[in-house]
Write a protein that holds these residues in place. Structure first.
Motif, PDB file in Angstrom:
ATOM      1  N   VAL A   1       1.484  -1.452  -2.861  1.00 57.19           N
ATOM      2  CA  VAL A   1       0.724  -0.824  -4.541  1.00 57.19           C
ATOM      3  C   VAL A   1      -0.199  -1.257  -4.968  1.00 57.19           C
ATOM      4  N   MET A   2      -0.445  -2.189  -4.439  1.00 60.04           N
ATOM      5  CA  MET A   2      -2.238  -3.052  -5.197  1.00 60.04           C
ATOM      6  C   MET A   2      -3.190  -1.539  -4.153  1.00 60.04           C
ATOM      7  N   LYS A   3      -2.974  -1.571  -3.292  1.00 62.97           N
ATOM      8  CA  LYS A   3      -4.175  -0.539  -2.933  1.00 62.97           C
ATOM      9  C   LYS A   3      -3.944   1.301  -3.609  1.00 62.97           C
ATOM     10  N   ARG A   4      -2.146   0.918  -3.853  1.00 64.62           N
ATOM     11  CA  ARG A   4      -2.835   2.127  -4.826  1.00 64.62           C
ATOM     12  C   ARG A   4      -3.375   3.090  -6.044  1.00 64.62           C
ATOM     13  N   PHE A   5      -3.612   1.501  -6.536  1.00 61.81           N
ATOM     14  CA  PHE A   5      -4.088   0.645  -7.971  1.00 61.81           C
ATOM     15  C   PHE A   5      -5.416   0.984  -8.419  1.00 61.81           C
ATOM     16  N   GLN A   6      -6.291   0.959  -6.467  1.00 61.30           N
ATOM     17  CA  GLN A   6      -7.551   1.433  -6.336  1.00 61.30           C
ATOM     18  C   GLN A   6      -7.523   2.703  -6.311  1.00 61.30           C
ATOM     19  N   GLU A   7      -6.992   3.053  -5.476  1.00 63.24           N
ATOM     20  CA  GLU A   7      -6.996   4.820  -5.108  1.00 63.24           C
ATOM     21  C   GLU A   7      -7.400   6.021  -6.276  1.00 63.24           C
ATOM     22  N   GLU A   8      -8.948   6.833  -5.085  1.00 67.15           N
ATOM     23  CA  GLU A   8      -9.128   7.225  -6.892  1.00 67.15           C
ATOM     24  C   GLU A   8      -8.119   8.890  -6.495  1.00 67.15           C
ATOM     25  N   SER A   9      -8.282   9.830  -7.153  1.00 72.47           N
ATOM     26  CA  SER A   9      -7.974  10.464  -8.279  1.00 72.47           C
ATOM     27  C   SER A   9      -8.478  11.708  -6.597  1.00 72.47           C
TER      28      SER A   9
ATOM     29  N   SER B   1      -5.133  14.921  -2.641  1.00 69.07           N
ATOM     30  CA  SER B   1      -5.150  15.084  -0.922  1.00 69.07           C
ATOM     31  C   SER B   1      -4.063  14.883   0.034  1.00 69.07           C
ATOM     32  N   ARG B   2      -3.002  13.660  -0.464  1.00 68.54           N
ATOM     33  CA  ARG B   2      -2.159  12.880   0.141  1.00 68.54           C
ATOM     34  C   ARG B   2      -0.934  13.339  -0.358  1.00 68.54           C
ATOM     35  N   GLY B   3      -0.426  14.367  -1.156  1.00 64.97           N
ATOM     36  CA  GLY B   3       0.659  14.307  -2.564  1.00 64.97           C
ATOM     37  C   GLY B   3       1.233  13.617  -2.994  1.00 64.97           C
ATOM     38  N   VAL B   4       2.379  13.987  -4.110  1.00 61.17           N
ATOM     39  CA  VAL B   4       3.318  13.025  -4.683  1.00 61.17           C
ATOM     40  C   VAL B   4       3.985  12.357  -3.636  1.00 61.17           C
ATOM     41  N   ASP B   5       4.259  11.745  -3.617  1.00 62.38           N
ATOM     42  CA  ASP B   5       5.410  10.099  -3.386  1.00 62.38           C
ATOM     43  C   ASP B   5       6.236   9.710  -4.112  1.00 62.38           C
ATOM     44  N   TYR B   6       7.120   8.858  -3.648  1.00 64.59           N
ATOM     45  CA  TYR B   6       7.671   7.799  -4.761  1.00 64.59           C
ATOM     46  C   TYR B   6       6.889   6.680  -5.292  1.00 64.59           C
ATOM     47  N   LEU B   7       6.287   5.783  -4.783  1.00 64.69           N
ATOM     48  CA  LEU B   7       5.202   4.972  -5.032  1.00 64.69           C
ATOM     49  C   LEU B   7       4.610   5.635  -6.329  1.00 64.69           C
ATOM     50  N   ASP B   8       4.525   6.626  -6.247  1.00 65.47           N
ATOM     51  CA  ASP B   8       3.147   7.655  -7.582  1.00 65.47           C
ATOM     52  C   ASP B   8       4.961   7.836  -8.848  1.00 65.47           C
ATOM     53  N   MET B   9       5.982   7.919  -8.108  1.00 58.15           N
ATOM     54  CA  MET B   9       6.881   8.081  -9.713  1.00 58.15           C
ATOM     55  C   MET B   9       6.870   7.242  -9.860  1.00 58.15           C
ATOM     56  N   PHE B  10       7.457   5.669  -8.931  1.00 57.69           N
ATOM     57  CA  PHE B  10       7.312   4.511  -9.314  1.00 57.69           C
ATOM     58  C   PHE B  10       6.298   3.904 -10.512  1.00 57.69           C
ATOM     59  N   LEU B  11       5.190   4.042 -10.584  1.00 58.54           N
ATOM     60  CA  LEU B  11       4.022   3.841 -11.688  1.00 58.54           C
ATOM     61  C   LEU B  11       4.013   4.691 -12.601  1.00 58.54           C
ATOM     62  N   GLU B  12       4.360   6.036 -11.998  1.00 57.06           N
ATOM     63  CA  GLU B  12       4.463   6.924 -13.069  1.00 57.06           C
ATOM     64  C   GLU B  12       6.013   6.166 -14.217  1.00 57.06           C
ATOM     65  N   ALA B  13       6.739   6.091 -14.126  1.00 59.92           N
ATOM     66  CA  ALA B  13       8.211   5.594 -14.680  1.00 59.92           C
ATOM     67  C   ALA B  13       7.507   3.777 -14.736  1.00 59.92           C
ATOM     68  N   ARG B  14       6.943   3.231 -14.742  1.00 59.02           N
ATOM     69  CA  ARG B  14       5.719   2.002 -15.109  1.00 59.02           C
ATOM     70  C   ARG B  14       4.859   2.565 -16.857  1.00 59.02           C
TER      71      ARG B  14
END
Length: 541
Positions: free
Chosen positions: A288-296, A301-314
């Motif tokens: 989660v912490m790493k994802r906050f710092q991730e570039e677009s 390049s990696r595609g969508v995953d559930y952590l992306d979906m959970f962050l979208e829900a936030r």
């Protein structure tokens, strides 16, 4: 009200004597040993016998000790074969069995829709018991108990937590992460080719271990875009899988007497057990912490995953989803998403190779549907289009469900009368065991103990109307993923792993048991797990 007698303890020289004096002055001398015995007897009478005699459940049949104490159920649960024991109890006592002072196990498939609230009116009436609380964790730093979507028994809170992410577990949403599953299916096949196909001279391999590695790596990849590494290492390199087994054993143990959880796991003073999931929690927090710092560009390049979906829900539900809730969601994926799935795949492989020609038939049916090795990994859509594979998976879930303990609900206000005419007062815990329901001969026929994928298919000479009616009856009795508003959120994700994994392995490998006469070991923990899927594996040429 004055007591009918008073106790007089003699001096030190007569410490062995106790005298009971009645109000009219009559003295009853007693030895201390006799007095202690009488006290224990009265205590047992007050705590066990009198409640039993006054209980409205006393007419319900069941084992003698189960009427008085939950220790009976705890003992049989810890033996790892509770599904077999409860099936024997139903065979002896009938569809209603008392398995605890306030717990009744029932074998009425038609009551699933009532107990599990499949109608709008009943959804909030039959509430979860404390059976489910053990699968939560206490945060060491704050002392707070962190519940997840499975362990949250408050229906209003569960609905509130579930609403922001429910859409991400639909069949359509699972298709968004199917490429992540494909990556791990490919990895499984590469590791089987590299590590195992050449080792057959050493007596074969336990395919069950590799199926567990596969399902855990899938969950890591669909949740964080990173497999957890078990396939790559070919072993439980960080101890998480053995920790998970021990923790699930603890969960099963504690379900019979839930308050013991506050002595062991939720103990504020000194935590006694079970082994913690700190590694999984830390892994989730780190991602989660790493994802906050991730570039677009990295996300693209990696595609969508559930952590992306959970962050979208936030973003969409800021009043519900905070950082702690995201951790809850990821833990629900990690802890509940692998073991039950691997159990079903193992069951399908085991029974397919126990009967001569069944694995080959699966392959032939796949190829007859136009699915060949060139299409591996097999798509979920293609796999679901093969009726025989559908029957094989459904029968695997019937013959040995991933959960084979009784799923409990409290009887709501007003009580409930069973078809047996037994009355259950408000607050009675009613358990329905998926394993017991899958052995109901009225639903499944007299051959309930036989593994028969064909029972899910339309029989020769059977009309379409009759088949659909029979199929609906079987579907209504299936409690593999639960039912109603609390049905397993990850059902479609689990099925995608199961169908894709089985179809791909059937097309690529010849599989046969090392010893056809040897039975494997089934352990009924909180989830069912199996040991000893020893097979000979060869790559098809």
């Amino acid at each position: 009200m004055p007591m009918p007698f008073k106790m007089v303890v003699h001096g030190l020289e007569d410490w062995r004597l106790v005298t009971l004096k009645t109000l009219d002055g009559f003295s009853i001398p007693m030895s201390a040993n006799l007095f202690a015995t009488a006290t224990i007897g009265l205590t047992l009478l007050a705590f066990f016998v009198i409640p039993y005699l006054l209980s409205p459940l006393r007419s319900i049949p069941g084992p003698f000790l189960a009427r008085y104490t939950n220790l009976y159920r705890l003992y049989h649960t810890t033996r790892g074969s509770f599904h077999l024991h409860i099936a024997r109890l139903h065979k002896r006592y009938g569809p209603v069995v008392r398995i605890g002072p306030n717990t009744v196990d029932i074998d009425y498939p038609e009551l699933i829709k009532v107990v599990f609230g499949t109608t709008t009116k009943q959804k909030a009436e039959w509430k979860k018991t404390e059976f489910y609380l053990s699968s939560s964790t206490r945060v060491k730093e704050t002392g707070e108990i962190m519940y997840n979507l499975f362990s949250q028994i408050n229906p209003e809170l569960h609905a509130k937590w579930k609403r922001p992410v429910a859409k991400y577990y639909s069949a359509a949403a699972v298709a968004r992460v199917e490429g992540k599953v494909d990556e791990v299916v490919d990895m499984l096949c590469r590791e089987l080719d590299k590590r195992l196909c050449g080792d057959l001279g050493y007596g074969g391999l336990d395919l069950g271990e590799w199926i567990v590695y596969y399902t855990w790596d899938v969950i890591g990849n669909v949740t964080f875009s990173q497999p957890l590494g078990y396939l790559r290492e070919g072993r439980d390199f960080d101890g998480t899988l053995s920790t998970a087994d021990k923790t699930l054993d603890y969960f099963a143990f504690i379900t019979s007497i839930p308050w013991l959880d506050y002595v062991f796991d939720k103990n504020r003073i000194m935590r006694i057990g079970p082994p913690s999931f700190n590694h999984i929690v830390g892994l989730s927090v780190g991602h989660v912490m790493k994802r906050f710092q991730e570039e677009s560009t990295e996300q693209k390049s990696r595609g969508v995953d559930y952590l992306d979906m959970f962050l979208e829900a936030r973003q969409d539900w800021p009043e519900v989803v905070d950082d702690a809730m995201i951790i809850r969601y990821t833990l629900s994926n990690m802890i509940a998403g692998a073991d039950t799935t691997s159990s079903i795949i193992k069951t399908a492989v085991y029974y397919s190779i126990k009967t001569e020609g069944r694995w080959e038939k699966l392959r032939a049916e796949l190829e007859k549907s136009g699915i060949n090795r060139g299409k591996c990994p097999v798509s979920y859509k293609d796999a679901r289009s093969v009726p025989y594979l559908e029957g094989l998976v459904r029968e695997s879930m019937r013959i040995l469900p991933g959960i084979a303990l009784g799923l409990e609900r409290y009887v709501p206000t007003g009580g409930f009368k069973l078809p047996s005419e037994h009355y259950l007062p408000e607050g009675t815990a009613v358990a329905m065991n998926p394993y017991v329901l899958s052995r109901n001969k009225k639903i499944w026929g007299v051959d309930v103990d036989e593994f028969k994928p064909e029972r899910w298919l339309r029989a020769d000479g059977e009309s379409e109307t009759s088949y659909q009616e029979r199929l609906q009856m079987m579907n209504n009795a299936d409690l593999t993923f639960g039912a109603g508003s609390r049905i397993c959120l990850g059902k479609h994700l689990a099925l995608a792993q199961i169908y894709k994994g089985l179809a791909t392995m059937a097309l690529l490998y010849n599989v046969e048991p090392v010893d056809k006469a040897k039975e494997w070991k089934v352990i009924n923990s909180f989830f069912v797990r199996q040991e000893g899927l020893d097979i000979k594996l060869t790559k098809r040429t």
